[in-house]
Design a protein around this motif. Structure first.
Motif, PDB file in Angstrom:
ATOM      1  N   PHE B   4      -1.847  -4.613  53.893  1.00  0.00           N
ATOM      2  CA  PHE B   4      -2.854  -5.671  54.018  1.00  0.00           C
ATOM      3  C   PHE B   4      -4.169  -5.084  54.546  1.00  0.00           C
ATOM      4  N   ILE B   5      -4.064  -4.291  55.600  1.00  0.00           N
ATOM      5  CA  ILE B   5      -5.272  -3.685  56.182  1.00  0.00           C
ATOM      6  C   ILE B   5      -5.935  -2.749  55.160  1.00  0.00           C
ATOM      7  N   THR B   6      -5.116  -2.018  54.419  1.00  0.00           N
ATOM      8  CA  THR B   6      -5.667  -1.109  53.401  1.00  0.00           C
ATOM      9  C   THR B   6      -6.449  -1.886  52.341  1.00  0.00           C
ATOM     10  N   ILE B   7      -5.882  -3.017  51.907  1.00  0.00           N
ATOM     11  CA  ILE B   7      -6.572  -3.821  50.878  1.00  0.00           C
ATOM     12  C   ILE B   7      -7.860  -4.428  51.455  1.00  0.00           C
ATOM     13  N   HIS B  13     -15.054  -1.993  51.651  1.00  0.00           N
ATOM     14  CA  HIS B  13     -15.665  -0.734  51.233  1.00  0.00           C
ATOM     15  C   HIS B  13     -16.303  -0.898  49.848  1.00  0.00           C
ATOM     16  N   GLU B  14     -15.597  -1.615  48.978  1.00  0.00           N
ATOM     17  CA  GLU B  14     -16.120  -1.849  47.628  1.00  0.00           C
ATOM     18  C   GLU B  14     -17.410  -2.676  47.686  1.00  0.00           C
ATOM     19  N   ALA B  15     -17.383  -3.727  48.527  1.00  0.00           N
ATOM     20  CA  ALA B  15     -18.571  -4.581  48.644  1.00  0.00           C
ATOM     21  C   ALA B  15     -19.764  -3.766  49.139  1.00  0.00           C
ATOM     22  N   ALA B  16     -19.491  -2.846  50.063  1.00  0.00           N
ATOM     23  CA  ALA B  16     -20.580  -2.010  50.591  1.00  0.00           C
ATOM     24  C   ALA B  16     -21.020  -0.986  49.545  1.00  0.00           C
ATOM     25  N   ARG B  17     -20.043  -0.310  48.927  1.00  0.00           N
ATOM     26  CA  ARG B  17     -20.361   0.780  48.007  1.00  0.00           C
ATOM     27  C   ARG B  17     -21.040   0.293  46.729  1.00  0.00           C
ATOM     28  N   ARG B  18     -20.657  -0.873  46.278  1.00  0.00           N
ATOM     29  CA  ARG B  18     -21.257  -1.386  45.044  1.00  0.00           C
ATOM     30  C   ARG B  18     -22.554  -2.138  45.325  1.00  0.00           C
ATOM     31  N   ARG B  19     -23.065  -1.974  46.508  1.00  0.00           N
ATOM     32  CA  ARG B  19     -24.359  -2.535  46.929  1.00  0.00           C
ATOM     33  C   ARG B  19     -24.370  -4.060  46.905  1.00  0.00           C
ATOM     34  N   ILE B  20     -23.179  -4.652  46.964  1.00  0.00           N
ATOM     35  CA  ILE B  20     -23.100  -6.113  47.000  1.00  0.00           C
ATOM     36  C   ILE B  20     -23.631  -6.597  48.345  1.00  0.00           C
ATOM     37  N   LEU B  21     -23.213  -5.910  49.417  1.00  0.00           N
ATOM     38  CA  LEU B  21     -23.626  -6.339  50.756  1.00  0.00           C
ATOM     39  C   LEU B  21     -25.125  -6.189  50.942  1.00  0.00           C
ATOM     40  N   ILE B  22     -25.648  -5.047  50.508  1.00  0.00           N
ATOM     41  CA  ILE B  22     -27.071  -4.796  50.752  1.00  0.00           C
ATOM     42  C   ILE B  22     -27.929  -5.772  49.947  1.00  0.00           C
ATOM     43  N   ALA B  23     -27.501  -6.059  48.694  1.00  0.00           N
ATOM     44  CA  ALA B  23     -28.255  -7.009  47.866  1.00  0.00           C
ATOM     45  C   ALA B  23     -28.227  -8.391  48.513  1.00  0.00           C
ATOM     46  N   THR B  24     -27.052  -8.769  49.029  1.00  0.00           N
ATOM     47  CA  THR B  24     -26.914 -10.077  49.675  1.00  0.00           C
ATOM     48  C   THR B  24     -27.789 -10.143  50.923  1.00  0.00           C
ATOM     49  N   LEU B  25     -27.795  -9.063  51.693  1.00  0.00           N
ATOM     50  CA  LEU B  25     -28.588  -9.048  52.930  1.00  0.00           C
ATOM     51  C   LEU B  25     -30.080  -9.071  52.639  1.00  0.00           C
ATOM     52  N   GLY B 113      -5.299  -9.951  51.078  1.00  0.00           N
ATOM     53  CA  GLY B 113      -6.205  -8.926  51.596  1.00  0.00           C
ATOM     54  C   GLY B 113      -7.612  -9.129  51.060  1.00  0.00           C
ATOM     55  N   LYS B 114      -7.715  -9.389  49.765  1.00  0.00           N
ATOM     56  CA  LYS B 114      -9.036  -9.599  49.166  1.00  0.00           C
ATOM     57  C   LYS B 114      -9.657 -10.891  49.700  1.00  0.00           C
ATOM     58  N   TRP B 115      -8.844 -11.921  49.818  1.00  0.00           N
ATOM     59  CA  TRP B 115      -9.334 -13.209  50.337  1.00  0.00           C
ATOM     60  C   TRP B 115      -9.883 -13.035  51.757  1.00  0.00           C
ATOM     61  N   PHE B 116      -9.116 -12.375  52.598  1.00  0.00           N
ATOM     62  CA  PHE B 116      -9.531 -12.217  53.990  1.00  0.00           C
ATOM     63  C   PHE B 116     -10.828 -11.399  54.070  1.00  0.00           C
ATOM     64  N   ALA B 117     -10.909 -10.337  53.272  1.00  0.00           N
ATOM     65  CA  ALA B 117     -12.108  -9.488  53.297  1.00  0.00           C
ATOM     66  C   ALA B 117     -13.340 -10.300  52.895  1.00  0.00           C
ATOM     67  N   TYR B 118     -13.207 -11.112  51.840  1.00  0.00           N
ATOM     68  CA  TYR B 118     -14.381 -11.876  51.402  1.00  0.00           C
ATOM     69  C   TYR B 118     -14.692 -13.025  52.368  1.00  0.00           C
ATOM     70  N   CYS B 119     -13.671 -13.537  53.047  1.00  0.00           N
ATOM     71  CA  CYS B 119     -13.947 -14.538  54.088  1.00  0.00           C
ATOM     72  C   CYS B 119     -14.806 -13.891  55.184  1.00  0.00           C
ATOM     73  N   LEU B 120     -14.438 -12.666  55.575  1.00  0.00           N
ATOM     74  CA  LEU B 120     -15.231 -11.956  56.592  1.00  0.00           C
ATOM     75  C   LEU B 120     -16.676 -11.768  56.113  1.00  0.00           C
ATOM     76  N   VAL B 121     -16.827 -11.353  54.858  1.00  0.00           N
ATOM     77  CA  VAL B 121     -18.175 -11.099  54.325  1.00  0.00           C
ATOM     78  C   VAL B 121     -18.990 -12.384  54.319  1.00  0.00           C
ATOM     79  N   VAL B 122     -18.390 -13.456  53.825  1.00  0.00           N
ATOM     80  CA  VAL B 122     -19.140 -14.698  53.643  1.00  0.00           C
ATOM     81  C   VAL B 122     -19.445 -15.364  54.986  1.00  0.00           C
ATOM     82  N   VAL B 123     -18.479 -15.341  55.900  1.00  0.00           N
ATOM     83  CA  VAL B 123     -18.744 -15.918  57.232  1.00  0.00           C
ATOM     84  C   VAL B 123     -19.788 -15.053  57.956  1.00  0.00           C
TER      85      VAL B 123
END
Lengths: 302, 278
Positions: B4-7, B13-25, B113-123
């Motif tokens: 779970f932690i790995t996912i 990591h994917e959100a950061a590497r694919r510049r999703i986070l930076i574009a959103t910010l 794992g994916k759900w939790f990660a995106y919840c963290l990103v969106v919150v």
């Protein structure tokens, strides 16, 4: 522990109206290199995915490494290189191996050492810190192969592992298969490339329209081995005393013998009778010829 | 747990590497810059002296702060639908999911794992955007809306509802269809919410019922209305003075409904991905 790595009985998979796999009953021994052949659309990839638990069968049952298909404990001992090598290409090669190693339950020093060893084996030292999306197809294949070997698997599934690759990429796959066989790992090779199968597999099955239609032990010599001779001073009577004469053109003769074991006796007899034997070349029946015969006339390119 | 932690780690990591986070910010910072500029000019016009104008001043500041929070809510919902859109549907379509799912990992772990990660990103995104709005209101207008401890978690819950829908639909459908469905549900809730409010103001029971049914189908708008209700002074909400003052307050049952909705969406996602031919 069963000596079978894979055992399936009447596996079937239907996608709506389409019956992708009608009846898959096969067994693969531990340590065996097993070839899975058939034309496009024969159900090979669906079969392989059922064995890996990626697709659940509509009917039938099977065991992988002594566990039911799809069982997680069995999957921990399996390696898989999927067709087309589609991976998380935004990762670097090393990150990719770390991620998949963690999914296998590896961590810390053991994971790093394993990743290093595989990066070296696949000759990717210079590329390991670069994103996979910048890799050539051959490099992507190599990092994919490394990923399939992270857990020292007991069986490795290779789905068209050399499709679209240059001869060096094919040679690497061949070498890796030989290494796996030497250490007792089973290999399940799904391939169109008959030469590759011929060079590596112990046994092959042929699949046609979702069914296994033929099985062939590659080590066993097919009946009726053909031999080309270049010989002087051997009349037809002498030749037919030891083999079936198929054709003759001067000193070039084509014979058929029952078995490879008959060749030394044939050579000895010819020399003893005073014939001059310059060359003797046996021709194993090609897998391609068997493939075409098994698939028959009703198979159209899929 | 390790898987779970790995996912989760890999998804972040994917959100950061694919510049999703930076574009959103960058998008969030652009919005905050515009909002701060607008707030600056509006705050200059608001009378600051004590006396009868204080109420007017507070109401104006609250209105503009709520407008900022409304925009934050909308941007967060967009992110909640769009960011996880491709995470399952895309990996299934490209074949990437095959290599992951052939590992000794439960498919439910991959979904969770994916759900939790995106919840963290969106919150996290909500905290940045809404936090920015509140910071602007505080520093430029000296104003902090009431009820933030209730309102912000409701906004976060609303975002989690939409992340869950996006993930659940992605386990069954293609990327585009998932997006169309998630936005369709959001649109339905939005219109339904307005129908309910207007129905409440005009005492039109059938219209109110239509809105309630829409909120049951997608509770996002009802959660926002409850959040905005808590984040304004009582005088504003009693008088229904602004578009952010709900004429009828969605009940606490709707909050529980939202939690149940998330649970059901996750179960649908887990079941869909679990049975999916990869």
């Amino acid at each position: 522990m069963s000596d079978l790595a894979i055992e399936t009985q009447h596996l079937r998979r239907r996608f709506g109206e389409k019956l992708a796999v009608a009846d898959l009953s096969l067994h693969v021994k531990r340590g065996e290199v097993f070839g899975f052949l058939g034309p496009n659309g024969a159900g090979k990839t669906t079969s392989l995915k059922m064995l890996l638990g990626l697709i659940s069968p509509t009917a039938g049952r099977g065991m992988l490494l002594g566990r039911p298909l799809g069982d997680r404990r069995a999957r921990a001992r399996v390696g898989f290189l999927p067709e087309h090598f589609r991976f998380q290409d935004w990762l670097t090669g090393r990150e990719f191996l770390r991620f998949h190693g963690r999914l296998y339950g590896l961590s810390g020093r053991a994971l790093e050492d394993k990743a290093d060893a595989l990066i070296t084996r696949m000759d990717l030292q210079d590329a390991a810190s670069r994103a996979i999306k910048g890799y050539s197809k051959g490099m992507t294949q190599r990092i994919g192969l490394a990923q399939a070997l992270l857990n020292d698997p007991e069986i490795v599934f290779l789905d068209e592992p050399t499709s679209g690759l240059d001869p060096l990429g094919r040679l690497l796959v061949r070498d890796v298969i030989h290494e796996l066989k030497a250490r007792g790992t089973s290999v399940f090779l799904n391939s169109h490339l008959l030469g590759e199968v011929e060079a590596t597999c112990d046994r092959v099955v042929f699949m046609k329209q979702g069914r296994v239609v033929h099985e062939l032990e590659m080590a066993a010599q097919p009946a009726g081995l053909e031999v080309d001779l270049r010989v002087e001073g051997a009349n037809d009577a002498l030749l037919t005393a030891h083999a079936q004469l198929l054709s003759r053109d001067g000193t070039t003769v084509r014979l058929r013998v029952e078995h490879e074991d008959a060749l030394p006796a044939l050579a000895t007899a010819l020399v003893r009778e005073g014939a001059k034997l310059y060359a003797m070349t046996p021709h194993r029946r090609s897998l391609e010829a068997t493939f075409l015969e098994v698939m028959g006339e009703d198979q159209r390119p899929g | 747990m390790n898987a779970f932690i790995t996912i989760v780690h890999m998804t972040l990591h994917e959100a950061a590497r694919r510049r999703i986070l930076i574009a959103t910010l960058i998008g969030a910072l652009g919005f905050l810059l515009l909002y701060a500029t607008g707030f600056h000019f509006i705050a200059k016009e608001i009378p600051h002296e004590a006396g009868p104008n204080v109420i007017k001043q507070r109401l104006l500041l609250n209105f503009f702060t709520l407008a900022g929070l409304y925009a934050s809510h909308f941007l967060t919902l967009m992110s909640a639908v769009l960011l996880p859109l491709d995470t399952l549907a895309g990996e299934i379509a490209s074949g990437v999911a095959q290599t992951v799912a052939s590992k000794p990992v439960r498919r439910s772990t991959i979904v969770l794992g994916k759900w939790f990660a995106y919840c963290l990103v969106v919150v996290g995104y909500l905290l940045v955007v809404a936090g920015g709005v509140l910071l602007v209101a505080r520093t430029m207008g000296g104003f902090t809306p009431p009820g933030l401890a209730t309102g912000l978690p409701l906004m976060a819950l609303e975002a989690v509802v939409l992340v869950s829908v996006s993930i659940a639909a992605g386990a069954h459908l293609t990327t585009v269809t998932t997006g169309v469905l998630a936005f369709g549900l959001y649109g339905l809730a939005f219109i339904g919410g307005w129908v309910e409010q207007i129905g409440s103001m005009t005492h039109n029971t059938p219209a109110q019922n239509v809105g309630t049914v829409a909120s049951l189908i997608m509770p996002s708008e009802a959660l926002w209305q409850r959040a905005s209700y808590h984040m304004q002074p009582s005088i504003m909400r009693e008088l229904v003075m602004t578009p952010f003052s709900p004429a009828s307050l969605p009940s606490m049952a709707m909050v529980w409904w939202a939690w149940g909705y998330i649970l059901v969406a996750l179960l649908i996602g887990i079941r869909g991905f679990g049975r999916r031919a990869l």
